[in-house]
Design an enzyme around this catalytic site. Sequence first.
Site, PDB file in Angstrom:
ATOM      1  N   GLU A 116      -1.261   4.588  -3.426  1.00  0.00           N
ATOM      2  CA  GLU A 116      -2.343   4.144  -4.060  1.00  0.00           C
ATOM      3  C   GLU A 116      -2.542   3.467  -5.467  1.00  0.00           C
ATOM      4  OE1 GLU A 116      -5.674   6.441  -2.831  1.00  0.00           O
ATOM      5  OE2 GLU A 116      -7.316   5.390  -4.006  1.00  0.00           O
ATOM      6  N   LYS A 129      -2.269  13.809   6.384  1.00  0.00           N
ATOM      7  CA  LYS A 129      -1.847  13.582   5.372  1.00  0.00           C
ATOM      8  C   LYS A 129      -2.215  14.365   3.925  1.00  0.00           C
ATOM      9  CE  LYS A 129      -4.095   9.808   3.408  1.00  0.00           C
ATOM     10  NZ  LYS A 129      -4.663  10.174   2.067  1.00  0.00           N
TER      11      LYS A 129
HETATM   12  O1  KIV Z   1      -9.287   9.125   2.143  1.00  0.00           O
HETATM   13  C1  KIV Z   1      -9.122   7.808   2.112  1.00  0.00           C
HETATM   14  O2  KIV Z   1      -9.638   6.983   2.774  1.00  0.00           O
HETATM   15  C2  KIV Z   1      -7.652   7.460   1.831  1.00  0.00           C
HETATM   16  C3  KIV Z   1      -7.216   6.099   1.635  1.00  0.00           C
HETATM   17  C4  KIV Z   1      -7.859   5.638   0.350  1.00  0.00           C
HETATM   18  C5  KIV Z   1      -5.849   5.842   1.667  1.00  0.00           C
HETATM   19  O3  KIV Z   1      -6.988   8.529   1.370  1.00  0.00           O
END
Ligand code: KIV
Length: 272
Positions: A190, A121
């Site tokens: 988010e 991600k």
């Molecule tokens: O790092 C994380 O926990 C995240 C979430 C808040 C989506 O990116």
Amino acid sequence: MSVAKKEYKRVTVKSLVDMKKRGEKISMLTAYDYTMAKIVDGAGIDVILVGDSASNVMAGHETTLPITLDQMIYHASSVVRAIHRALVVVDLPFGSYQSDPKEALRSAIRIMKESGGHAVKMEGGKEVKDSIKRILHAGIPVMGHLGLTPQSIYKFGTYTVRAKEEEEAIQLKEDALMLERAGCFGIVLEKIPAKLAQEVAESVSIPVIGIGAGNGVDGQVLVTHDMIGMTHEFNPRFLRRYMNLYEEMTNAFTQYGADIKSGDFPNDTEQY
Ligand code: KIV
């Protein structure tokens, strides 16, 4: 009963897209270590995010910026060893993909090879488009992350709701379409207005997972330590606490200390 004991079909990026098509909501939680990941996976959560929030939750940093690629790989490989069913998505940490697409690809490859995670991600829209394409070209699934992107906290200055102004909302919608066109399998949104998040979810065919983005999206993610109440100082409106582990653990540790001091622990049945 723990679902991990049964034979369950593994969640894949394709099954997440199919879930969206069927209108089945997707569940996602964070984990950074083996023991927590085993519980989360055993509970049947669809996606485990090895988030760079490990920087806050595990290491006590104020922001997500300090965590390194090596540290993310350590956390992710611990999680991967625990799971039977969930899809494991690993955050590319700050500094591991922003400078150029080649560096981004090298970082993503390290995560996939060294941790065994299933996808990466990364935060951002058009500014990271070339890096996303390069990683996808190598066969690595990518999840986007728009709205409040904590790696840019010093640019925003605060952790308040994003895209309330029209200009930012329009850019966010364009970025979501770009992420879909580029080939991302999903997007995290988010802390943005629920109406905007729903519009985005309806405009793309890939799953949109919200955190503080309302109920009109395709799934939800929370930081596990927050939702089980192990942390207690962070109280945003979107956070539902399912337990108050901070209090329960404090009580247990206090009792343990007292039992040692009083000589009650260990008793006759707790020794050899
Ligand atoms: O790092 C994380 O926990 C995240 C979430 C808040 C989506 O990116």
